[in-house]
Design an enzyme around this catalytic site. Structure first.
Site, PDB file in Angstrom:
ATOM      1  N   HIS A  61      38.958  52.081  66.163  1.00  0.00           N
ATOM      2  CA  HIS A  61      38.342  51.292  67.239  1.00  0.00           C
ATOM      3  C   HIS A  61      39.348  50.279  67.795  1.00  0.00           C
ATOM      4  O   HIS A  61      39.050  49.095  67.956  1.00  0.00           O
ATOM      5  CB  HIS A  61      37.074  50.590  66.741  1.00  0.00           C
ATOM      6  CG  HIS A  61      36.009  51.551  66.300  1.00  0.00           C
ATOM      7  ND1 HIS A  61      35.094  52.114  67.157  1.00  0.00           N
ATOM      8  CD2 HIS A  61      35.749  52.086  65.076  1.00  0.00           C
ATOM      9  CE1 HIS A  61      34.300  52.934  66.487  1.00  0.00           C
ATOM     10  NE2 HIS A  61      34.682  52.943  65.232  1.00  0.00           N
ATOM     11  N   TYR A 326      38.358  48.529  56.364  1.00  0.00           N
ATOM     12  CA  TYR A 326      38.432  47.441  57.332  1.00  0.00           C
ATOM     13  C   TYR A 326      39.405  46.366  56.850  1.00  0.00           C
ATOM     14  O   TYR A 326      40.209  45.833  57.611  1.00  0.00           O
ATOM     15  CB  TYR A 326      37.060  46.800  57.533  1.00  0.00           C
ATOM     16  CG  TYR A 326      36.036  47.619  58.294  1.00  0.00           C
ATOM     17  CD1 TYR A 326      36.267  48.950  58.629  1.00  0.00           C
ATOM     18  CD2 TYR A 326      34.818  47.067  58.665  1.00  0.00           C
ATOM     19  CE1 TYR A 326      35.327  49.692  59.315  1.00  0.00           C
ATOM     20  CE2 TYR A 326      33.868  47.801  59.351  1.00  0.00           C
ATOM     21  CZ  TYR A 326      34.130  49.114  59.668  1.00  0.00           C
ATOM     22  OH  TYR A 326      33.188  49.834  60.352  1.00  0.00           O
TER      23      TYR A 326
END
Length: 346
Positions: A61, A326
């Site tokens: 992303h 992440y």
């Protein structure tokens, strides 16, 4: 509220880098049974980079923009959770809207997945959620997830995906069928404002008596699909959303689905039946949207395991794998900013 001075970025990243550096490995060790997993967070992020990292950007992303607004709770979840943002009140948030992929210049309309991430509250009462357009995951374990990424990765020689490898992966993993059914029937909308964004994984709400209720949630649009977009515009969705917010705030109903005793909250590949209880907890109201270089959402690692008092994670191993990946992605771009290898406005 969103403005972040570029000169403050290296110092901020330096402070956070040490803490985040070991976080990914720790969480992933827990997800894999303290070392039993053969796949690490580093492996995941290496694969996402594809050998060509865009320095200073998220490894997944990579392309997105910052948003800000407030979550306006109607108080309906108070019997189920002591989290302060579920009282009848308003909680400011900083968030990010993005598309899937590791290319920060990719065309908006080519992305297969769109995402909405939010950070609400502070300290022990901070809640971070990273929602995506698919309602389920394709697989159950981190190892299978890694195999999925491998199968979908372009062949180094041709630069194209290998259809035979993809078919073989799906044949070996029948649990992917629900995800594939969604994928086959999904039609991307003409606006980020008109998508449905899902938590995918389940979490627990915890009330004042310590009782737990497994839930999933989704941000449901309150407006209809947008006008046709210019397919030649690389930033078509972003520009449409900016224009929309300039005219009026964009709102989503935050809807919670309650699991029954028949549902496995640790399996993100299975949709819960439509007759399960649903409750609208309030509205996510986006009041501002700016390019990432003009906001402060880039400093946030939208770790889905950052939960307030009154919420808790389930034992879903994919949830912990997401958190670890992440953290590793954030560690890498933090280091790149610290060493000034990345553009100041990213």
């Amino acid at each position: 509220m969103l403005k972040q001075k570029p000169s403050a970025l290296p110092l901020r990243y330096a402070i956070i880098l040490g803490a985040v550096g070991g976080l990914g490995a720790l969480i992933f060790a827990v997800a894999g049974g303290l070392g039993q997993s053969a796949v690490t967070a580093q492996d995941f992020v290496d694969l996402q980079e594809g050998g060509n990292p865009h320095l200073g950007f998220r490894r997944a992303h990579a392309k997105g923009f910052c948003i800000a607004g407030e979550f306006v709770s109607n108080g309906s979840l108070q019997p189920f959770s002591t989290a302060p943002m579920f009282a009848a009140s308003s909680t400011p948030f900083v968030g990010r809207i993005s598309i899937a992929g590791n290319n920060p210049t990719a065309p908006d309309l080519n992305a297969p997945v769109r995402s909405l991430a939010l950070s609400l509250g502070e300290g022990a009462n901070r809640w971070q959620t990273a929602m995506n357009t698919p309602p389920v995951m394709a697989v159950v374990t981190p190892e299978a997830f890694y195999e999925q990424l491998q199968a979908l990765s372009p062949d180094p020689e041709t630069g194209e995906r290998n259809p035979e490898r993809i078919r073989a992966f799906f044949a070996e993993h029948p649990e992917t069928q629900t995800f594939r059914n969604w994928q086959a029937g999904y039609t991307p909308s003409n606006s980020f404002a008109t998508e449905i964004y899902h938590s995918i994984n389940a979490f627990y709400l915890i009330n004042e008596n310590g009782e737990r209720q497994a839930v999933r949630w989704a941000a449901m649009p309150t407006v209809n699909n947008g006008e046709p977009l210019n397919s030649d515009d690389t930033n078509a969705l972003q520009n449409e959303f900016f224009n929309r917010v300039e005219s009026a705030p964009v709102a989503f109903d935050l809807t919670f689905t309650f699991a029954s005793g028949a549902d496995d909250e640790t399996n993100p590949t299975v949709l819960w039946p439509s007759e399960r209880r649903n409750m609208i907890a309030g509205q996510i109201v986006v009041q501002k949207a700016v390019p990432e270089g003009e906001g402060n959402c880039n400093n946030i690692n939208f770790d889905p395991l950052i939960l307030p008092t009154g919420m808790a994670a389930t034992a879903d191993p994919i949830l912990r794998a997401r958190s670890a990946a992440y953290a590793e992605s954030y560690r890498r771009r933090a280091r790149e900013h610290l060493l000034q290898q990345a553009p100041e406005n990213n």
